[in-house]
Design a protein around this motif. Structure first.
Motif, PDB file in Angstrom:
ATOM      1  N   VAL A  50      92.509   3.359 -41.045  1.00  0.00           N
ATOM      2  CA  VAL A  50      91.751   3.298 -39.629  1.00  0.00           C
ATOM      3  C   VAL A  50      91.458   1.624 -39.504  1.00  0.00           C
ATOM      4  O   VAL A  50      91.099   0.780 -40.328  1.00  0.00           O
ATOM      5  CB  VAL A  50      90.371   3.656 -40.152  1.00  0.00           C
ATOM      6  CG1 VAL A  50      89.414   3.590 -39.057  1.00  0.00           C
ATOM      7  CG2 VAL A  50      90.388   5.341 -40.475  1.00  0.00           C
ATOM      8  N   PRO A  51      91.700   1.385 -38.088  1.00  0.00           N
ATOM      9  CA  PRO A  51      91.675   0.068 -37.722  1.00  0.00           C
ATOM     10  C   PRO A  51      90.010  -0.290 -37.556  1.00  0.00           C
ATOM     11  O   PRO A  51      89.296   0.275 -37.161  1.00  0.00           O
ATOM     12  CB  PRO A  51      92.187   0.155 -36.070  1.00  0.00           C
ATOM     13  CG  PRO A  51      92.302   1.412 -35.939  1.00  0.00           C
ATOM     14  CD  PRO A  51      92.180   2.351 -36.963  1.00  0.00           C
ATOM     15  N   LEU A  52      89.654  -1.558 -38.298  1.00  0.00           N
ATOM     16  CA  LEU A  52      88.484  -2.030 -38.122  1.00  0.00           C
ATOM     17  C   LEU A  52      88.086  -2.640 -36.989  1.00  0.00           C
ATOM     18  O   LEU A  52      87.032  -3.211 -36.735  1.00  0.00           O
ATOM     19  CB  LEU A  52      87.956  -2.623 -39.379  1.00  0.00           C
ATOM     20  CG  LEU A  52      88.157  -1.839 -40.861  1.00  0.00           C
ATOM     21  CD1 LEU A  52      88.015  -2.820 -41.946  1.00  0.00           C
ATOM     22  CD2 LEU A  52      87.158  -0.663 -40.823  1.00  0.00           C
ATOM     23  N   PHE A  53      88.923  -2.767 -35.881  1.00  0.00           N
ATOM     24  CA  PHE A  53      88.665  -3.862 -34.808  1.00  0.00           C
ATOM     25  C   PHE A  53      87.309  -3.432 -34.160  1.00  0.00           C
ATOM     26  O   PHE A  53      86.598  -4.573 -33.937  1.00  0.00           O
ATOM     27  CB  PHE A  53      89.910  -3.610 -33.837  1.00  0.00           C
ATOM     28  CG  PHE A  53      89.779  -4.553 -32.762  1.00  0.00           C
ATOM     29  CD1 PHE A  53      90.526  -5.970 -32.730  1.00  0.00           C
ATOM     30  CD2 PHE A  53      88.889  -4.347 -31.672  1.00  0.00           C
ATOM     31  CE1 PHE A  53      90.299  -6.782 -31.871  1.00  0.00           C
ATOM     32  CE2 PHE A  53      88.864  -5.535 -30.526  1.00  0.00           C
ATOM     33  CZ  PHE A  53      89.500  -6.585 -30.672  1.00  0.00           C
ATOM     34  N   PRO A  54      86.799  -2.239 -33.975  1.00  0.00           N
ATOM     35  CA  PRO A  54      85.424  -2.231 -33.392  1.00  0.00           C
ATOM     36  C   PRO A  54      84.444  -2.908 -34.111  1.00  0.00           C
ATOM     37  O   PRO A  54      83.389  -2.990 -33.456  1.00  0.00           O
ATOM     38  CB  PRO A  54      85.409  -0.518 -33.123  1.00  0.00           C
ATOM     39  CG  PRO A  54      86.856   0.026 -33.216  1.00  0.00           C
ATOM     40  CD  PRO A  54      87.466  -0.954 -34.209  1.00  0.00           C
TER      41      PRO A  54
END
Length: 215
Positions: A154-158
């Motif tokens: 899961v991308p943690l960008f947010p």
């Protein structure tokens, strides 16, 4: 008075038809970048789709280029009946399968009880298909089976504003509690959503290789 067009034979090979179809792929190039960005921001459904593909692109550029990873294979994300992974690769002699999913934007909140950001990840296939379970039952579902892939990414960008990724073993993902399935069937089907917090809670890690070694 408008004249009704006569029904005629369709010719997909006509030069004008061929040129028109080819022109579709140039639309993005013909739009000023600022207009393209505005169009994406105005349409939540389009934004979600685009962000998913961006996450895949960044995962490939940032993670999959690590020299410890070899023989990377990308898979058709429209073929969920036969394929339950986005990518797989060799790491320390073992093939690791990855399912990449993004946070649902509107799910992100601050949890006072956890003192952390909290969000939900949609962890299922887009289309229903017949799934045969280890006990012999067959169910029609969008749910993944336990074991359909090795690691959820899961991308943690947010959460962070940077292209970091969090990883969780498939075997540590939640099982479904839906009453559409019998208690026996629930043992083999993952829940359609997975929760994630930042800072990360148990079973989540930002270290892909440590996660892979724990398989």
């Amino acid at each position: 008075m408008a004249t009704r067009l006569a029904r005629g034979q369709k010719n997909s090979d006509h030069p004008l038809a061929v040129a028109a179809r080819a022109r579709v792929s140039t639309i993005v190039d013909a739009i000023p970048p600022e207009d393209l960005v505005l169009a994406i921001k105005r349409a939540p459904s389009l934004r979600g789709m685009i962000l998913g593909y961006i996450a895949e692109e960044m995962f490939g550029k940032i993670v999959l280029r690590d020299p410890r990873i070899t023989d990377v294979r990308q898979h058709d994300d429209h073929d969920r009946e036969n394929n339950k992974v986005d990518t797989d690769f060799l790491f320390e002699g073992r093939r690791i399968t990855i399912q990449l999913k993004s946070l649902q934007t509107n799910s992100i909140v601050w949890r006072e009880d956890l003192n952390s950001l909290h969000g939900v990840v949609q962890n299922d296939g887009s289309d229903k298909r017949d799934v045969r379970l280890p006990n012999g039952d067959t169910v029609t579902t969008t749910n993944y089976r336990r074991g359909d892939y090795h690691i959820l990414a899961v991308p943690l960008f947010p959460f962070t504003g940077t292209w970091d990724f969090a990883y969780k073993l498939n075997r540590n993902c939640r099982l479904t509690t839906s009453n559409k399935y019998t208690p026996e069937q629930q043992k083999y089907l993952l829940a359609t959503t997975e929760e994630i917090t930042h800072p990360l809670s148990d079973h989540w890690s930002t270290d892909l290789f440590a996660t892979a070694r724990s398989l």
